[in-house]
Design an enzyme around this catalytic site. Structure first.
Site, PDB file in Angstrom:
ATOM      1  NE  ARG A  94      -3.447   2.513   2.551  1.00  0.00           N
ATOM      2  CZ  ARG A  94      -4.487   2.737   3.359  1.00  0.00           C
ATOM      3  NH1 ARG A  94      -4.914   1.781   4.151  1.00  0.00           N
ATOM      4  NH2 ARG A  94      -5.099   3.901   3.357  1.00  0.00           N
ATOM      5  CG  ASN A 148     -11.630  -1.346  -0.721  1.00  0.00           C
ATOM      6  OD1 ASN A 148     -12.726  -1.367  -1.244  1.00  0.00           O
ATOM      7  ND2 ASN A 148     -11.411  -0.773   0.455  1.00  0.00           N
ATOM      8  CB  CYS A 170     -18.363  -0.390   0.105  1.00  0.00           C
ATOM      9  SG  CYS A 170     -17.317   1.072   0.357  1.00  0.00           S
ATOM     10  CG  HIS A 200     -14.355   3.461  -3.095  1.00  0.00           C
ATOM     11  ND1 HIS A 200     -13.066   3.038  -2.847  1.00  0.00           N
ATOM     12  CD2 HIS A 200     -15.076   3.077  -2.000  1.00  0.00           C
ATOM     13  CE1 HIS A 200     -13.009   2.443  -1.673  1.00  0.00           C
ATOM     14  NE2 HIS A 200     -14.223   2.456  -1.143  1.00  0.00           N
ATOM     15  CE1 TYR A 254     -11.686   5.930  -1.091  1.00  0.00           C
ATOM     16  CE2 TYR A 254     -13.826   5.745  -0.035  1.00  0.00           C
ATOM     17  CZ  TYR A 254     -12.493   5.402  -0.094  1.00  0.00           C
ATOM     18  OH  TYR A 254     -11.952   4.551   0.840  1.00  0.00           O
TER      19      TYR A 254
END
Length: 435
Positions: A94, A148, A170, A200, A254
């Site tokens: 990440r 995700n 989500c 998102h 988002y």
């Protein structure tokens, strides 16, 4: 009647949240066995979380047997539900997803932009393997995917894996509903939001409170910044009056990346200079969480878990499983096949939409044509997601480059090439299809 749930990625810091969800719902969703599964690299965390989860269950008094293992195939035997909450490559992956794009002046978010592309490229093949195992070992089990980028992963599985009992969840729709309830000073159950879009990238098209439409009132409160529904991992910049009035719908947190890109990039670069990437912040949060989890006197979810950014995760996942088990026929927001809900998108596209939840899975409610204000960008986002899935399956450089250059957060052919080259090299270990 026995009811078994398998949690893949069981050593995650999120696991106590879902364990709490099972405990709270045990009267109506009587889980009798939970098995936590992880990989060798997560063995220590799996042991810590497993011991903590047992203490939580023991305190609650509910009759749930909990085990943990590194043997996924063995764990799946007799499973009724399987949840996935994995991070291929861990937080170090990440960090690269965030840091490398930022070094080229691009947003480095882990599920959007360049970072989201490469998280999907690493994740889809692994989830495909899991689906093959489920189809072979427990073909009647429902896979509830929280990994995700949830929408892209869910679409890849529904289109190309042998197992079709797959639903994506989500926490963003849950966040939005609960935060609107706070704005309107009412219980969350009094609020209904009609969602349109994809994971998102979903909009709140209309809002009702106790059956009366209150979309305008909620927009006014957002205009006057009387409410905020951003999770812990996204700092809200607020929305202008002009944008909200023109949109006429609720944006989700988002959307900042797409409609306030320059400001978000500036904020992210400043945060990176001062505190490092979000991955580095999360690493510190997780370190503190696991110090807590080790304490033998701890037997309930610590407050600090809210700093992890997964608020309402257990509600989203556990409510879905409970409703499938009971054939409830209630309405929840999930990631599932379009099947004509939005005529402007392909029937086999995965969208995030209100659905009636039955024992046969989600039945998406008809949304109708996309609002003109967002039709173009939603269709562009869906086309981009399809390019990502193709790249994950083919392992071809040209395909991942196409996905990168067509991502609305990149759309620069020179930067796209640099990002693809550097991220392919950085994640080589977890991208065997490209090697």
């Amino acid at each position: 009647m026995s009811l078994k749930v398998v949690i893949i990625g069981g050593g995650s810091s999120y696991t106590p949240e879902i364990i709490e969800g099972f405990i709270k719902r045990h009267r109506y969703f009587p889980v009798s066995a939970i098995t936590l599964v992880d990989i060798e690299a997560g063995k220590e965390k799996l042991e810590i979380v497993g011991q903590f989860a047992r203490r939580m269950i023991r305190k609650s008094g509910v009759p749930i047997e909990l085990e943990w293992t590194l043997n996924r195939q063995e764990a799946l035997i007799d499973a009724d539900f399987v949840t996935t909450q994995i991070r291929v490559g861990g937080l170090s992956a990440r960090e690269k997803d965030e840091r490398i794009p930022l070094s080229h002046g691009a947003i480095g978010q882990e599920t959007n932009g360049a970072g989201g592309i490469f998280k999907a490229l690493r994740t889809i093949p692994v989830l495909m393997e899991i689906c093959h195992d489920i189809q072979k070992i427990c073909p009647n089990a429902w896979l509830i995917n929280f990994t995700n980028p949830a929408g892209i992963v869910t679409e890849a599985l529904l289109k190309y894996s042998p197992h079709k009992k797959v639903i994506g969840v989500c926490n963003i729709p849950f966040n939005m509903k609960n935060s609107v309830a706070e704005m309107m000073n009412c219980p969350a159950n009094d609020i209904q939001i009609e969602f349109v879009g994809m994971n998102h990238f979903v909009f709140g098209k209309r809002v009702w409170m106790r059956g009366n439409e209150v979309t305008g009132q909620v927009l006014q409160k957002l205009i006057h910044q009387e409410g905020d529904y951003s999770p812990a991992n996204i700092v809200s910049l607020g929305w202008s009056k002009e944008f909200l009035q023109a949109l006429g719908m609720l944006p989700n947190p988002y959307h900042q990346y797409y409609f306030q890109g320059a400001a978000v990039l500036e904020k992210d670069l400043q945060a990176y200079r001062e505190n490092g990437t979000r991955a580095e912040v999360v690493r510190k949060v997780e370190k503190e969480l696991f110090i807590q989890y080790r304490k033998e006197e701890l037997n309930e979810k610590p407050k600090e878990l809210e700093n992890r950014g997964g608020a309402y995760y257990s509600d989203a996942a556990c409510s879905l499983m409970e409703s499938i088990h009971n054939n409830a026929g209630d309405i929840q927001t999930v990631n599932t096949m379009n099947n004509g809900s939005i005529p402007d998108l392909p029937n086999d596209a995965v969208i995030e939409v209100n659905s009636v939840i039955t024992r046969d899975g989600p039945q998406p409610l008809t949304v109708g044509p996309l609002p003109a204000s967002v039709k173009g960008i939603i269709q562009q986002m869906k086309a981009f997601e399809e390019l990502v899935i193709r790249a994950a399956r083919s392992g071809k450089y040209t395909h991942v480059y196409q996905a990168m250059v067509m991502n609305p957060l990149v759309q620069n052919e020179g930067v796209a090439r640099q990002l693809v080259d550097e991220l392919l090299e950085a994640h080589r270990e977890f991208l065997p299809q490209f090697n």
